[in-house]
Enzyme design. Sequence first.
Site, mmCIF file in Angstrom:
data_model
loop_
_atom_site.group_PDB
_atom_site.id
_atom_site.type_symbol
_atom_site.label_atom_id
_atom_site.label_comp_id
_atom_site.label_asym_id
_atom_site.label_seq_id
_atom_site.Cartn_x
_atom_site.Cartn_y
_atom_site.Cartn_z
ATOM 1 N N SER A 191 0.853 -1.193 0.000
ATOM 2 C CA SER A 191 0.000 0.000 0.000
ATOM 3 C C SER A 191 0.886 1.240 0.000
ATOM 4 O O SER A 191 1.850 1.341 0.749
ATOM 5 C CB SER A 191 -0.956 -0.018 1.195
ATOM 6 N N GLY A 226 -0.262 4.468 0.332
ATOM 7 C CA GLY A 226 -1.046 5.600 0.818
ATOM 8 C C GLY A 226 -2.021 6.070 -0.242
ATOM 9 O O GLY A 226 -2.664 5.252 -0.918
ATOM 10 N N GLY A 242 -2.237 4.594 -3.947
ATOM 11 C CA GLY A 242 -2.826 3.328 -4.354
ATOM 12 C C GLY A 242 -2.013 2.126 -3.939
ATOM 13 O O GLY A 242 -1.435 2.097 -2.844
ATOM 14 N N GLY A 260 -5.659 0.665 5.315
ATOM 15 C CA GLY A 260 -4.921 -0.577 5.100
ATOM 16 C C GLY A 260 -5.762 -1.791 5.435
ATOM 17 O O GLY A 260 -5.690 -2.826 4.753
ATOM 18 N N ASP A 261 -6.586 -1.684 6.468
ATOM 19 C CA ASP A 261 -7.448 -2.804 6.862
ATOM 20 C C ASP A 261 -8.492 -3.075 5.778
ATOM 21 O O ASP A 261 -8.856 -4.230 5.530
ATOM 22 C CB ASP A 261 -8.136 -2.498 8.198
#
Lengths: 316, 316
Positions: free
Chosen positions: B215, B217, B220, B246-247
């Site tokens: 990831s 941020g 993408g 992120g989850d």
Amino acid sequence: MITTVTANLALDVTYRLDRLTPDRVHRARSVRQRAGGKGVNVARVLRRLGYETRVVGLVGGATGEAIRADLDAAGLPHELVEIGGESRRTVALVSDDGQATLINEPGPGVADREWAELGEVVRRVGGRSAAVVFAGSLPPGVADDGYARLIARVGARGVPTVLDTSGAALRRGVAARPDVVKPNAEELAELTGAVGPREGARVLRDLGAGSAVVSLGGAGLLAVTDAGSWRAEPSRQVSGNPTGAGDAVVAALAGGLVTRAPWPDRLREAVAASAAAVAAPVAGDLDEQHYHRERGAARVRALAGQEESHGTGSHG
Amino acid sequence: MITTVTANLALDVTYRLDRLTPDRVHRARSVRQRAGGKGVNVARVLRRLGYETRVVGLVGGATGEAIRADLDAAGLPHELVEIGGESRRTVALVSDDGQATLINEPGPGVADREWAELGEVVRRVGGRSAAVVFAGSLPPGVADDGYARLIARVGARGVPTVLDTSGAALRRGVAARPDVVKPNAEELAELTGAVGPREGARVLRDLGAGSAVVSLGGAGLLAVTDAGSWRAEPSRQVSGNPTGAGDAVVAALAGGLVTRAPWPDRLREAVAASAAAVAAPVAGDLDEQHYHRERGAARVRALAGQEESHGTGSHG
């Protein structure tokens, strides 16, 4: 036995941080939590001064369970009323640079039925106590005369009372004629609009308080009573944690109602307990060395003027 | 059913303040608490995406009770192992100026016996799951190969796995051959010392990960898989709360393991869930509008080079 009533019991959670930086993520080095609220700290000090105590108050939810468990672990006897709401926490972020940042939760609302149940416990436990202390704010949902009603119940049975609160709860509370009230100078000025603490103390007595003892921070105490007026000062300034200083004063004043010691002795004890509380790291603890030194060294001097007496003569 | 394993479950406590000023006393305007830890947030998003979930993890003490109660209240099915220690809290101080200050408790130590019990639950519940997610840090006292051992148990039964952790737990975890790992760019650089995310993703695959989705941020995702490599980008930047982004990606990737959708579709779903999580006020929630828009609008492009394949061919 001295009973302390804390309507708004709390769980005090203290985090140790390197440094608090707003808008950043911090890893707490340690977390410590214990039962709090003014009356609990008063009870801790009373026990250090040699008195049996009973903690009375309202608790609820998981936080209430944690409060109860900590009182048990600390060996502080209690009679708690279970409420539907969740007990409040206070969060202290203490960093190595000496800063202490506090976040206070608003606390749970209290239903009329729950407050009535507390009244029953206060009547029952207070009635067989040597003195009863009412300390701290009233929870949301409780009328401003909440402490006044409790004080009246206890006073009717001839048990002396101490009230340590502020604002409307104090203004309404003094009307129930507590034996001692202990505002600090700011609370007093805010409430009475008086120009100085001595004038403010007189106003509280006019409103019904037996004696008024005003805490002046590091400068000590001012007492206005039926028996006279005094200024009490520590022999030296103590640096440390001022959080529990007022609670230590309340504990000493409650003890004085039980021993019926002369006022100058009570005030010396109160100044010593206050200084010893500042010198101890956690609210409710006392530093033995400071306590014993100030008991001998604190200065108490009588203030001129007999105009303090408001003539009812019934208060100790 | 998709199972999410959160070794270090937490109670997330959020205070609303006017403004945070170090060394001052604050009255919280509101306090809100709910079950947290990465796996819980992943489960919340999975449910929003239409999957049945099961939350597995370790809880203890009064805080553990509060976590359990909140999962019940939220309707998130769980199988929790009770431990002797007290579950950790995270404290978020959110102020009107948009600042969020976080305090993370260290969390309880976990005994070998307790960890073994969690292993049994993971084996039992994971074995009848369509996929298992392992998310978040390992608690103190658990060896760095803690996730590796759990992944091996589940992998042995042919159930696909996603691992979202960092540091030594990630390095050791990939050796157990999870199907997907999802580090962020910083975690990846810290772990692999690689110059860029694509090189870092290759390192994780060399260490055993089936696919690595990094990831980046707001920029993408970068995915390196047996089937090829892709960059996926949102169609526009979203401002908001990045905590649960992120989850949300992990949830979408776990869903992709179940649907076996082509990678570009999985990545579009992951970008959409991530943007929708940022746009929602609380971690674990999704903003419907952002979600549906980005599912159509997110851009996915294949990256040149077949050198990504590490030739084992067993991973999906």
